[in-house]
Design an enzyme around this catalytic site. Structure first.
Site, PDB file in Angstrom:
ATOM      1  N   LEU A 143       1.389   1.034   5.516  1.00 18.49           N
ATOM      2  CA  LEU A 143       0.754   1.440   4.265  1.00 18.49           C
ATOM      3  C   LEU A 143       0.004   0.239   3.668  1.00 18.49           C
ATOM      4  O   LEU A 143       0.573  -0.857   3.565  1.00 18.49           O
ATOM      5  CB  LEU A 143       1.851   1.907   3.307  1.00 18.49           C
ATOM      6  CG  LEU A 143       1.453   2.360   1.909  1.00 18.49           C
ATOM      7  CD1 LEU A 143       0.681   3.658   1.948  1.00 18.49           C
ATOM      8  CD2 LEU A 143       2.704   2.543   1.047  1.00 18.49           C
ATOM      9  N   SER A 144      -1.265   0.445   3.298  1.00 21.32           N
ATOM     10  CA  SER A 144      -2.066  -0.589   2.631  1.00 21.32           C
ATOM     11  C   SER A 144      -2.194  -1.843   3.523  1.00 21.32           C
ATOM     12  O   SER A 144      -2.734  -1.739   4.615  1.00 21.32           O
ATOM     13  CB  SER A 144      -1.453  -0.866   1.255  1.00 21.32           C
ATOM     14  OG  SER A 144      -2.325  -1.646   0.485  1.00 21.32           O
ATOM     15  N   SER A 145      -1.671  -2.990   3.094  1.00 25.81           N
ATOM     16  CA  SER A 145      -1.722  -4.166   3.973  1.00 25.81           C
ATOM     17  C   SER A 145      -1.013  -3.872   5.300  1.00 25.81           C
ATOM     18  O   SER A 145      -1.422  -4.354   6.356  1.00 25.81           O
ATOM     19  CB  SER A 145      -1.059  -5.362   3.292  1.00 25.81           C
ATOM     20  OG  SER A 145      -1.122  -6.500   4.107  1.00 25.81           O
ATOM     21  N   HIS A 284      -4.832   4.878  -4.496  1.00 28.81           N
ATOM     22  CA  HIS A 284      -4.109   4.008  -3.546  1.00 28.81           C
ATOM     23  C   HIS A 284      -2.609   4.360  -3.453  1.00 28.81           C
ATOM     24  O   HIS A 284      -1.931   3.935  -2.516  1.00 28.81           O
ATOM     25  CB  HIS A 284      -4.326   2.534  -3.914  1.00 28.81           C
ATOM     26  CG  HIS A 284      -4.068   1.603  -2.770  1.00 28.81           C
ATOM     27  ND1 HIS A 284      -4.738   1.683  -1.568  1.00 28.81           N
ATOM     28  CD2 HIS A 284      -3.185   0.592  -2.628  1.00 28.81           C
ATOM     29  CE1 HIS A 284      -4.284   0.749  -0.744  1.00 28.81           C
ATOM     30  NE2 HIS A 284      -3.347   0.076  -1.364  1.00 28.81           N
TER      31      HIS A 284
END
Ligand SMILES: *[C@@H]1O[C@H](CO)[C@@H](O)[C@H](O)[C@H]1NC(C)=O
Ligand SMILES: *[C@@H]1O[C@H](CO)[C@@H](O)[C@H](O)[C@H]1NC(C)=O
Length: 305
Positions: A143-145, A284
């Site tokens: 997730l994300s990074s 996000h």
């Protein structure tokens, strides 16, 4: 007296050696140290389910910035799914300030380059040998990074990972640092200003493992159109990247399905190896579709293998 001291010395040595050695505790998140070459000093946490099957699959679950292995263990569905399907979960933990992953240095963007990606793959190797895991069923998600790292792992170790799912990331090789800084932030990429053709993105991937001519992982890409952290252009760029690698025509998807896997989401199938799943309303704070991951990894549903 001498004998007693020697005994105490040996006893102390024995106790400290055994407390350092890894001992399996099923059904709990556990840290593993001394798993092999760990150039960037990443934390390695493992979840071995109570319901471990023989020759188990492995899912590597990679946390977001400010996250940790414990946070991703607590806030993602993989430990529960591991009990259901008998696989092992590896939760790597970022060593960098801010707990983002290094997806910017030459080292991490290179197969066996001595960066974060290399260390995570060494956790997989340790787990394969310790648990006789199935090397044909090693998967990664993030997730994300963690999604950025999932793309980097898919690009640098296509020989290790068979499929990947990523939630709100950027393409592999988008978050580059001009100055070769590790775990750097890249504003132009985050804000969706890095735009390439599928062919250029595919070359960026292939250059991370020169000489490799085998298959690449199957990739499923989730993103929200209201994402102001990692702009939604990164969704289109990531779809282009993997369509390019797989040799699909990005401009002519094979099919699209509305309200799939849930209301508001549209699934675009570029080919059997690449799917994009997009919701214009989502920011996000994206949800993880654990059951969909299980289908994509081949644990359940229509077998894509
Ligand atoms: C951000 O990444 C792009 C490549 O995607 C690169 O051209 C640019 O120089 C990077 N920015 C910084 C500040 O390193
Ligand atoms: C993201 O969306 C959720 C759900 O709609 C909402 O609760 C949250 O406030 C949003 N976050 C931002 C930063 O806009």
């Amino acid at each position: 007296m001498m004998f007693i001291n020697l005994f105490l010395l040996l006893w102390t040595a024995f106790v400290s050696a055994s407390s350092l050695a890894y001992q399996q505790t099923p059904g709990a998140l556990q840290q593993v140290t001394d798993f092999g070459y760990n150039p960037t000093n990443i934390g390695f946490y493992i979840y071995v389910p109570n319901a471990l099957v023989s020759n188990p699959a492995i899912v590597v679950a990679v946390h977001y910035c400010t996250g940790s292995a414990q946070a991703y263990y607590d806030n993602s569905p993989y430990k529960t799914l591991a009990e259901q399907y008998g696989f092992i979960v590896i939760y790597p933990e970022s060593p960098w300030s801010g707990a983002c992953w290094d997806v910017s240095s030459k080292a991490t963007l290179t197969h066996n380059g001595g960066g974060d990606s290399n260390a995570i793959v060494n956790m997989v190797s340790w787990t394969v040998s310790k648990y006789r895991a199935d090397t044909s069923r090693v998967f990664v998600t993030g997730l994300s990074s963690g999604a950025m790292m999932t793309n980097v792992l898919s690009a640098t170790y296509p020989d290790v990972f068979k499929a990947a799912t990523l939630y709100a990331g950027v393409p592999a090789g988008c978050f580059v640092s001009d100055t070769n800084q590790q775990a750097a932030w890249n504003t132009s990429c985050a804000e969706g200003q890095v735009v390439h053709t599928p062919a250029v993105w595919a070359d960026i991937v292939r250059d991370m493992y020169p000489g490799y001519s085998g298959p690449y992982p199957r990739i499923q890409i989730y993103h929200g159109g209201a994402d102001t952290g990692l702009y939604p252009q990164n969704y289109y760029e990531t779809c282009k990247q993997w369509s390019g690698v797989w040799g699909y025509d990005y401009s002519k998807p094979q099919s699209t399905q509305v309200d799939s896997p849930a209301s508001g989401w549209t699934r675009t199938v570029f080919g059997p190896g690449v799917q994009g799943i997009f919701n214009p309303e989502v920011n996000h704070s994206i949800s993880i579709f654990g059951d969909e991951d299980m289908k994509w990894f081949g644990f359940t549903g229509v077998s894509l293998w």
